[in-house]
Write a protein that holds these residues in place. Structure first.
Motif, mmCIF file in Angstrom:
data_model
loop_
_atom_site.group_PDB
_atom_site.id
_atom_site.type_symbol
_atom_site.label_atom_id
_atom_site.label_comp_id
_atom_site.label_asym_id
_atom_site.label_seq_id
_atom_site.Cartn_x
_atom_site.Cartn_y
_atom_site.Cartn_z
ATOM 1 N N GLY A 170 0.857 -1.175 0.000
ATOM 2 C CA GLY A 170 0.000 0.000 0.000
ATOM 3 C C GLY A 170 0.895 1.227 0.000
ATOM 4 N N ILE A 171 0.984 1.900 -1.130
ATOM 5 C CA ILE A 171 1.859 3.063 -1.273
ATOM 6 C C ILE A 171 1.023 4.320 -1.061
ATOM 7 N N PRO A 172 1.273 5.049 0.031
ATOM 8 C CA PRO A 172 0.489 6.262 0.279
ATOM 9 C C PRO A 172 0.825 7.360 -0.736
ATOM 10 N N GLY A 176 -3.984 6.315 -0.954
ATOM 11 C CA GLY A 176 -2.880 5.827 -1.770
ATOM 12 C C GLY A 176 -3.364 4.715 -2.660
ATOM 13 N N VAL A 177 -2.428 3.900 -3.134
ATOM 14 C CA VAL A 177 -2.769 2.820 -4.054
ATOM 15 C C VAL A 177 -2.162 1.507 -3.589
ATOM 16 N N LEU A 178 -2.690 0.424 -4.121
ATOM 17 C CA LEU A 178 -2.246 -0.921 -3.785
ATOM 18 C C LEU A 178 -1.688 -1.576 -5.042
ATOM 19 N N ILE A 179 -0.477 -2.162 -4.897
ATOM 20 C CA ILE A 179 0.139 -2.889 -6.007
ATOM 21 C C ILE A 179 0.534 -4.286 -5.540
ATOM 22 N N ASN A 180 0.607 -5.219 -6.485
ATOM 23 C CA ASN A 180 1.128 -6.546 -6.188
ATOM 24 C C ASN A 180 2.624 -6.486 -6.483
#
Length: 171
Positions: free
Chosen positions: A31-33, A122-126
């Motif tokens: 989870g990148i703010p 923020g966003v969520l990446i795998n």
């Protein structure tokens, strides 16, 4: 993008921090703010364990690499870039634009944004592949690869180790 709950199951192990991690099965989500986007982050790579006869490596805990990284949002992707400070110039100098143009920050990895993070800040990446594939800029430096005959990361061994680490519970 999917809703957070469709990407990260309730059974995932979550660790809060500067970057929140979610471990779900064999996948590691970050989870990148938004507050980190565009900012420099120092990343240090260390050897966790070594074979007994590799004394020159220095054993577990030795720093082998460091990078200044920067997250950049581009549409539905989050880019991980290497920041460079080898060439600098004051913004008032006539050469400033030339220095900027010759200091392009390479992209280490591009990630599809899976969803907003849990609180939509923020966003969520795998990021599983970041830890299970050979990203040379983040691993052993070229001189250590040559010294020890390491051509590339063993994806199978790295995947197995990452799976064990992702499933590890705190003691």
């Amino acid at each position: 993008m999917k809703p957070f709950s469709d990407v990260v199951p309730d059974t995932a192990r979550t660790d809060e921090g500067l970057i929140t991690t979610h471990r779900a099965g064999d996948d590691l989500y970050l989870g990148i703010p938004d507050s980190l986007t565009g900012r420099e982050i120092l990343m240090v790579s260390r050897v966790s364990k070594t074979q007994a006869d590799l004394f020159r490596v220095g054993g577990g805990g030795k720093k082998v690499n460091s990078q200044v990284l920067r997250w950049q949002r581009r549409g539905d992707e989050l880019l991980l870039r290497v920041a460079s400070y080898e060439k600098t110039a004051d913004s008032d100098d006539p050469v400033y634009q030339s220095v900027q143009n010759s200091s392009f920050e390479p992209i280490l990895k591009a990630f599809e944004i899976k969803s907003p993070n849990k609180d939509s800040t923020g966003v969520l990446i795998n990021a599983t592949e970041l830890f299970t594939s050979d990203v040379k800029a983040l691993g052993l430096p070229k001189d250590m690869r040559q010294r020890y005959g390491a051509r590339r990361l063993d994806g199978g061994a790295a995947t197995s180790a990452a799976r064990r680490a992702f499933r590890r519970t705190p003691t």
